[in-house]
Design an enzyme around this catalytic site. Structure first.
Site, PDB file in Angstrom:
ATOM      1  N   LYS A  42       1.029 -12.936  -7.926  1.00 17.85           N
ATOM      2  CA  LYS A  42       1.516 -11.806  -8.653  1.00 17.85           C
ATOM      3  C   LYS A  42       3.197 -11.654  -8.262  1.00 17.85           C
ATOM      4  O   LYS A  42       4.128 -11.592  -9.229  1.00 17.85           O
ATOM      5  CB  LYS A  42       1.063 -10.333  -8.161  1.00 17.85           C
ATOM      6  CG  LYS A  42       1.598  -8.998  -8.620  1.00 17.85           C
ATOM      7  CD  LYS A  42       2.602  -8.443  -7.649  1.00 17.85           C
ATOM      8  CE  LYS A  42       1.812  -7.995  -6.331  1.00 17.85           C
ATOM      9  NZ  LYS A  42       2.608  -7.390  -5.171  1.00 17.85           N
ATOM     10  N   LYS A  53      12.741  -8.970  -0.930  1.00 20.58           N
ATOM     11  CA  LYS A  53      11.153  -9.465  -0.943  1.00 20.58           C
ATOM     12  C   LYS A  53      10.796 -10.326  -1.696  1.00 20.58           C
ATOM     13  O   LYS A  53      10.175 -11.059  -1.291  1.00 20.58           O
ATOM     14  CB  LYS A  53      10.477  -8.075  -1.101  1.00 20.58           C
ATOM     15  CG  LYS A  53       8.914  -8.053  -1.080  1.00 20.58           C
ATOM     16  CD  LYS A  53       8.428  -8.611   0.368  1.00 20.58           C
ATOM     17  CE  LYS A  53       6.821  -8.964   0.441  1.00 20.58           C
ATOM     18  NZ  LYS A  53       6.600  -9.385   1.461  1.00 20.58           N
TER      19      LYS A  53
HETATM   20  P1  NAP Z   1      -4.870  -4.477  -1.462  1.00 21.81           P
HETATM   21  O1  NAP Z   1      -5.603  -4.657   0.236  1.00 21.81           O
HETATM   22  O2  NAP Z   1      -5.510  -5.001  -2.457  1.00 21.81           O
HETATM   23  O3  NAP Z   1      -4.769  -2.645  -1.487  1.00 21.81           O
HETATM   24  C1  NAP Z   1      -4.259  -2.495  -2.856  1.00 21.81           C
HETATM   25  C2  NAP Z   1      -4.104  -0.737  -2.856  1.00 21.81           C
HETATM   26  O4  NAP Z   1      -3.764  -0.275  -4.208  1.00 21.81           O
HETATM   27  C3  NAP Z   1      -5.256  -0.166  -2.833  1.00 21.81           C
HETATM   28  O5  NAP Z   1      -5.432   1.308  -2.045  1.00 21.81           O
HETATM   29  C4  NAP Z   1      -6.093  -0.061  -4.184  1.00 21.81           C
HETATM   30  O6  NAP Z   1      -6.715   1.295  -4.599  1.00 21.81           O
HETATM   31  C5  NAP Z   1      -4.658   0.603  -4.693  1.00 21.81           C
HETATM   32  N1  NAP Z   1      -4.631   0.319  -6.260  1.00 21.81           N
HETATM   33  C6  NAP Z   1      -4.662  -0.871  -7.052  1.00 21.81           C
HETATM   34  N2  NAP Z   1      -4.413  -0.436  -8.354  1.00 21.81           N
HETATM   35  C7  NAP Z   1      -4.166   0.905  -8.284  1.00 21.81           C
HETATM   36  C8  NAP Z   1      -4.128   2.033  -9.662  1.00 21.81           C
HETATM   37  N3  NAP Z   1      -3.939   1.423 -10.757  1.00 21.81           N
HETATM   38  N4  NAP Z   1      -3.994   3.072  -9.032  1.00 21.81           N
HETATM   39  C9  NAP Z   1      -4.080   3.373  -7.992  1.00 21.81           C
HETATM   40  N5  NAP Z   1      -4.324   2.949  -6.915  1.00 21.81           N
HETATM   41  C10 NAP Z   1      -4.537   1.472  -7.320  1.00 21.81           C
HETATM   42  O7  NAP Z   1      -3.252  -4.568  -0.933  1.00 21.81           O
HETATM   43  P2  NAP Z   1      -2.331  -4.933   0.188  1.00 21.81           P
HETATM   44  O8  NAP Z   1      -2.777  -6.063   0.799  1.00 21.81           O
HETATM   45  O9  NAP Z   1      -2.494  -3.745   1.188  1.00 21.81           O
HETATM   46  O10 NAP Z   1      -0.919  -4.865  -0.364  1.00 21.81           O
HETATM   47  C11 NAP Z   1      -0.320  -3.688  -0.885  1.00 21.81           C
HETATM   48  C12 NAP Z   1       1.044  -4.020  -1.332  1.00 21.81           C
HETATM   49  O11 NAP Z   1       1.707  -4.763  -0.159  1.00 21.81           O
HETATM   50  C13 NAP Z   1       1.225  -5.082  -2.435  1.00 21.81           C
HETATM   51  O12 NAP Z   1       2.302  -4.898  -3.064  1.00 21.81           O
HETATM   52  C14 NAP Z   1       1.637  -6.360  -1.644  1.00 21.81           C
HETATM   53  O13 NAP Z   1       1.963  -7.454  -2.336  1.00 21.81           O
HETATM   54  C15 NAP Z   1       2.243  -6.026  -0.658  1.00 21.81           C
HETATM   55  N6  NAP Z   1       2.314  -6.813   0.867  1.00 21.81           N
HETATM   56  C16 NAP Z   1       1.078  -7.180   1.133  1.00 21.81           C
HETATM   57  C17 NAP Z   1       0.989  -8.195   2.540  1.00 21.81           C
HETATM   58  C18 NAP Z   1      -0.247  -8.355   2.950  1.00 21.81           C
HETATM   59  O14 NAP Z   1      -0.315  -9.411   3.942  1.00 21.81           O
HETATM   60  N7  NAP Z   1      -1.345  -7.928   2.520  1.00 21.81           N
HETATM   61  C19 NAP Z   1       2.442  -8.264   3.124  1.00 21.81           C
HETATM   62  C20 NAP Z   1       3.358  -7.991   2.473  1.00 21.81           C
HETATM   63  C21 NAP Z   1       3.448  -7.244   1.318  1.00 21.81           C
HETATM   64  P3  NAP Z   1      -8.503   1.060  -4.470  1.00 21.81           P
HETATM   65  O15 NAP Z   1      -8.805   1.092  -3.128  1.00 21.81           O
HETATM   66  O16 NAP Z   1      -8.980   2.027  -5.256  1.00 21.81           O
HETATM   67  O17 NAP Z   1      -8.444  -0.680  -5.320  1.00 21.81           O
END
Ligand code: NAP
Length: 289
Positions: A244, A176
């Site tokens: 990140k 990844k």
């Molecule tokens: P996001 O929208 O920022 O959501 C992050 C999630 O993590 C939220 O549910 C947040 O909870 C939770 N979180 C953050 N810090 C926390 C903590 N200390 N304890 C508990 N929960 C916590 O991120 P996303 O876009 O869904 O991405 C999620 C993962 O997938 C990441 O690792 C990202 O790199 C990867 N990813 C993302 C994409 C994309 O296109 N977005 C594509 C491939 C992979 P709260 O709601 O309480 O803040």
């Protein structure tokens, strides 16, 4: 088989919500936990999904627990924190799958801690953004025991167009991070081409169809074209998350010339306040230079 697996899902962000919806649609029994419980309400009304108040509570009532969280610290927190998964009892048959993008080190340390409790652990990060998450067309890269991968493959088949088993824990994370290094280079390359053309009198609306029709046109350039032309920088994949991932690649030995420049460009864009915008908002930062 899939209707017999009870899934506990942690992380209802941009990716988590559409992924959970697909699991529910496919007939899995799903419970959820999100740090900010308000966000879980988006799932209420359309389903009888159970909302847990802690990761431990969720894990105690699941066969498979899946985390889809921002970063390494978030994943460590939901496993090791107060009321974290590892504090629950009777977890001997639990399978934990982390689908977040994190470092191989975090996977190895959590997999070892889980093993002590009898919990099997897979790293299964995804390639693809919010749209593929919505359509169940993610690409999933898996590390851990193959027998465990086979046992939960119906989940991956629901969330993705393909999953690939790569070997021991951490290999999914390495794959990844390599893909996102390439994604970052492509994103900044596209932004630089748009900035260069604009400085010389060719608009993005004129340039992007040419790029997309040329040999360097790709799924990524096509996906971002409309956003660039419309200056729509709402996050599908937040710039801070890409920064990140490049930071994780750097911590794992990436020190190539383009990769290093990518890293400092993204960090500067985050410092300019663009972290919560989409990764292609790096264009705004580069336009000002
Ligand atoms: P996001 O929208 O920022 O959501 C992050 C999630 O993590 C939220 O549910 C947040 O909870 C939770 N979180 C953050 N810090 C926390 C903590 N200390 N304890 C508990 N929960 C916590 O991120 P996303 O876009 O869904 O991405 C999620 C993962 O997938 C990441 O690792 C990202 O790199 C990867 N990813 C993302 C994409 C994309 O296109 N977005 C594509 C491939 C992979 P709260 O709601 O309480 O803040």
């Amino acid at each position: 088989m899939k209707d017999k697996l009870r899934i506990g899902w942690i992380g209802l962000g941009n990716m988590g919500v559409p992924m959970v919806k697909n699991l529910i649609k496919a007939g899995f029994e799903v419970g959820v936990y999100n740090r900010n419980e308000e966000k879980a309400k988006v799932l209420q009304g359309q389903t009888d999904v159970r909302i847990a108040h802690s990761p431990a509570d969720l894990a105690a009532n699941a066969d498979v627990i899946i985390t889809m969280l921002s970063n390494d610290d978030a994943v460590k927190e939901v496993f090791r924190g107060e009321s974290g998964i590892l504090t629950a009892s009777n977890l001997a048959k639990l399978i934990a799958i982390d689908m977040s993008t994190v470092s191989p080190e975090t996977t190895l340390s959590l997999a070892a801690a889980c093993l002590e409790k009898g919990i099997a652990y897979l790293d299964a990060p995804v390639s693809g953004s919010v749209k593929p998450a919505e359509t169940g067309e993610l690409f999933i890269m898996v590390g851990g025991k193959e027998e465990i991968y086979q046992r939960v493959k119906s989940i991956f088949d629901t969330l993705g167009k393909a999953s690939v088993y790569l070997g021991e824990n951490g290999k999914g994370n390495v794959a990844k991070l390599a893909i996102n290094l390439f994604l970052g280079i492509t994103t900044v390359g596209l932004a630089e081409a748009v900035v260069f053309a604009a400085k010389n009198g060719l608009s993005s609306a004129e340039l992007l169809p040419l790029i997309n029709a040329s040999v360097v046109g790709s799924g990524m350039t096509k996906m971002k074209s409309e956003n660039i032309v419309n200056q729509d920088f709402r996050a599908a994949f937040a710039l801070k998350l890409l920064a990140k991932d490049i930071g994780l690649a750097t911590a794992n030995g990436m020190d190539t010339p383009v990769g290093t420049a990518l890293s400092s460009t993204l960090e500067a864009a985050v410092e300019e306040g663009l972290g919560d915008d989409d990764m292609i908002a790096v264009l705004k930062y580069l336009s000002k230079k």
